[in-house]
Design an enzyme around this catalytic site. Structure first.
Site, PDB file in Angstrom:
ATOM      1  N   GLU A  96      33.155  43.193  55.728  1.00  0.00           N
ATOM      2  CA  GLU A  96      31.778  42.744  55.536  1.00  0.00           C
ATOM      3  C   GLU A  96      31.360  41.698  56.565  1.00  0.00           C
ATOM      4  O   GLU A  96      32.166  40.900  57.030  1.00  0.00           O
ATOM      5  CB  GLU A  96      31.602  42.200  54.113  1.00  0.00           C
ATOM      6  CG  GLU A  96      31.796  43.325  53.093  1.00  0.00           C
ATOM      7  CD  GLU A  96      31.502  42.929  51.662  1.00  0.00           C
ATOM      8  OE1 GLU A  96      30.937  43.755  50.935  1.00  0.00           O
ATOM      9  OE2 GLU A  96      31.853  41.807  51.248  1.00  0.00           O
ATOM     10  N   CYS A 109      27.791  35.716  60.144  1.00  0.00           N
ATOM     11  CA  CYS A 109      29.103  35.340  59.624  1.00  0.00           C
ATOM     12  C   CYS A 109      30.009  36.560  59.753  1.00  0.00           C
ATOM     13  O   CYS A 109      29.779  37.583  59.104  1.00  0.00           O
ATOM     14  CB  CYS A 109      28.959  34.912  58.162  1.00  0.00           C
ATOM     15  SG  CYS A 109      30.527  34.525  57.371  1.00  0.00           S
ATOM     16  N   CYS A 116      42.657  39.126  53.528  1.00  0.00           N
ATOM     17  CA  CYS A 116      43.180  37.819  53.938  1.00  0.00           C
ATOM     18  C   CYS A 116      44.528  37.620  53.275  1.00  0.00           C
ATOM     19  O   CYS A 116      44.735  38.040  52.138  1.00  0.00           O
ATOM     20  CB  CYS A 116      42.224  36.704  53.515  1.00  0.00           C
ATOM     21  SG  CYS A 116      42.668  35.091  54.216  1.00  0.00           S
ATOM     22  N   CYS A 120      43.876  31.846  48.732  1.00  0.00           N
ATOM     23  CA  CYS A 120      43.196  30.692  48.137  1.00  0.00           C
ATOM     24  C   CYS A 120      42.675  31.124  46.772  1.00  0.00           C
ATOM     25  O   CYS A 120      42.091  32.205  46.620  1.00  0.00           O
ATOM     26  CB  CYS A 120      42.053  30.212  49.028  1.00  0.00           C
ATOM     27  SG  CYS A 120      42.619  29.699  50.663  1.00  0.00           S
ATOM     28  N   CYS A 123      38.814  32.243  46.064  1.00  0.00           N
ATOM     29  CA  CYS A 123      38.159  33.122  47.029  1.00  0.00           C
ATOM     30  C   CYS A 123      38.324  34.588  46.650  1.00  0.00           C
ATOM     31  O   CYS A 123      39.430  35.056  46.367  1.00  0.00           O
ATOM     32  CB  CYS A 123      38.734  32.877  48.420  1.00  0.00           C
ATOM     33  SG  CYS A 123      37.981  33.918  49.684  1.00  0.00           S
ATOM     34  N   CYS A 340      29.378  32.674  50.452  1.00  0.00           N
ATOM     35  CA  CYS A 340      30.745  32.255  50.826  1.00  0.00           C
ATOM     36  C   CYS A 340      31.738  32.663  49.748  1.00  0.00           C
ATOM     37  O   CYS A 340      31.526  32.390  48.572  1.00  0.00           O
ATOM     38  CB  CYS A 340      30.849  30.744  50.944  1.00  0.00           C
ATOM     39  SG  CYS A 340      29.773  30.004  52.144  1.00  0.00           S
TER      40      CYS A 340
END
Ligand code: SAH
Length: 366
Positions: A96, A109, A116, A120, A123, A340
């Site tokens: 994305e 962005c 990933c 975290c 997230c 975010c």
């Protein structure tokens, strides 16, 4: 067998690599500048259109190379003007990319990895697991494709790029650096160094390397003022604790006027107390920094809640009084899950984290 994908993808080359490629083919290296301008300034993906190259050369290029960006699998527009693309890669994975217009700029962005690996806990990308690094062409290709689509609509072109999408850019160092070099190259995207920002969770050795090769703007995802809490929120902290990360950031900006943007996601009852605000101010005393408070953006099965607006204001005021410029980031594109930490893409997880997480959630619910 000769399929399209056997050809080299010119989006994988920065100017130096492209010049070397031309030279190896017996062509003048300045062809690299001409071709980059066609690709990045005219948005061209066919050699036929490159009219300042001879016909013979255009034919040779078409036989050996291609200009292949990710393709659009979905294109969503938010009521606030932001836009999110789901881009499909040649291997079927999907990532994305988000476009965020503001009065004084338009920011793209972009993602650096398929998923990933950092895990975290707040997230959404982390929950999806990890598949692989993006190639340079897939990274710059997000900017190339977005620019082309925005131009078709007559929308404001991208003025700023943040490497804040899916992935940890410093864990895909070489490919990210090729793309950054194209972003800043006057013959390619021509963005100034202030307008390209890399956001990292704090991979210390890579931060040191970064200082040797570039001076783009730096953002640090801190999220906690002490190691105990940060170890839980950002597991990478167990390897590179706060003091080491801040020292590496300090060295990166040097003694000049540059500042690091510190990102701090506001999690209700977790990292948002007055005492934590004061601790944060203390920890940042020696780092030239400004703080972006990011209200937590929820996603399915998230364990956290967003801090209240009053709590966020109070947290910000304490930091202000300590002399640190602090802004609360406006949540953009949340009606299309483009805010975010909400980027999820669509790919096969190689870490089995998605599966493990699903089991945890089910286990937790019973
Ligand atoms: N791996 C890099 C790049 C990703 S940036 C990094 O950690 O900086 C994505 C930014 O959004 C980071 O600051 C991240 O901490 C923040 N973020 C992640 N999940 C979030 C969520 N659910 N709500 C708000 N911000 C989030």
């Amino acid at each position: 067998m000769s399929t399209e994908t056997d050809k080299v993808n010119l989006l994988d080359f920065d100017r130096a690599a492209l010049a070397a490629w031309f030279e190896a083919r017996g062509e003048k290296p300045f062809r690299a500048q001409q071709v980059l301008k066609w690709i990045y300034q005219q948005g061209v993906d066919s050699f036929d259109a490159m009219t300042n190259l001879g016909k013979g050369l255009r034919g040779d290029l078409a036989a050996a190379a291609e200009i292949r960006a990710p393709t659009v699998a979905a294109d969503q527009r938010s009521s606030d003007g932001s836009r999110k693309w789901l881009f499909q890669l040649a291997d079927g994975n999907r990532i994305e990319t988000v476009y965020i217009p503001e009065p004084d700029r338009a920011t793209l962005c972009i993602s650096s990895q398929v998923g990933c690996a950092l895990n975290c806990t707040f997230c959404s990308t982390a929950r999806q697991g990890f598949n692989r690094n993006l190639t340079s062409g897939e990274i710059i290709g997000q900017l190339w494709m977005a620019s082309r689509l925005l131009a078709q609509d007559g929308t404001r072109p991208v003025s700023n790029v943040v490497l804040m999408g899916m992935g940890e850019p410093l864990l895909n160092f070489d490919n990210v650096m090729v793309a950054v070099s194209l972003m800043q190259d006057d013959f390619a995207c021509a963005l100034s160094k202030r307008r390209v920002t890399l956001s990292t969770a704090g991979v210390v050795p890579a931060l040191r390397r970064l200082a040797e090769v570039t001076d783009i703007s730096l953002a640090l995802s801190l999220h906690a003022p002490d190691d105990d809490l940060r170890n839980r929120l950002v597991p990478l902290n167990q390897k590179y604790p706060i003091a080491d990360v801040l020292q590496a950031c300090r060295d990166y900006v040097g003694g000049g006027r540059r500042r690091v943007t510190v990102e701090y996601v506001m999690l209700d009852g977790i990292n948002d107390s007055d005492a934590q605000a004061r601790a944060l101010a203390r920890v940042l005393r020696k780092l030239p920094s400004k703080i972006n408070l990011i209200p937590f953006n929820p996603f399915p099965a998230a364990h956290y809640r967003r801090s209240s607006p009053e709590r966020i204001d109070r947290f910000r005021d304490i930091l202000h009084r300590a002399g640190i410029v602090t802004i609360t980031r406006k949540t953009r594109g949340d009606d299309i899950d483009a805010a975010c930490g909400q980027l999820a893409g669509d790919f096969r997880d190689r870490t089995r984290r998605r599966e493990r997480f699903a089991v945890q959630v089910i286990g937790g619910a019973t």
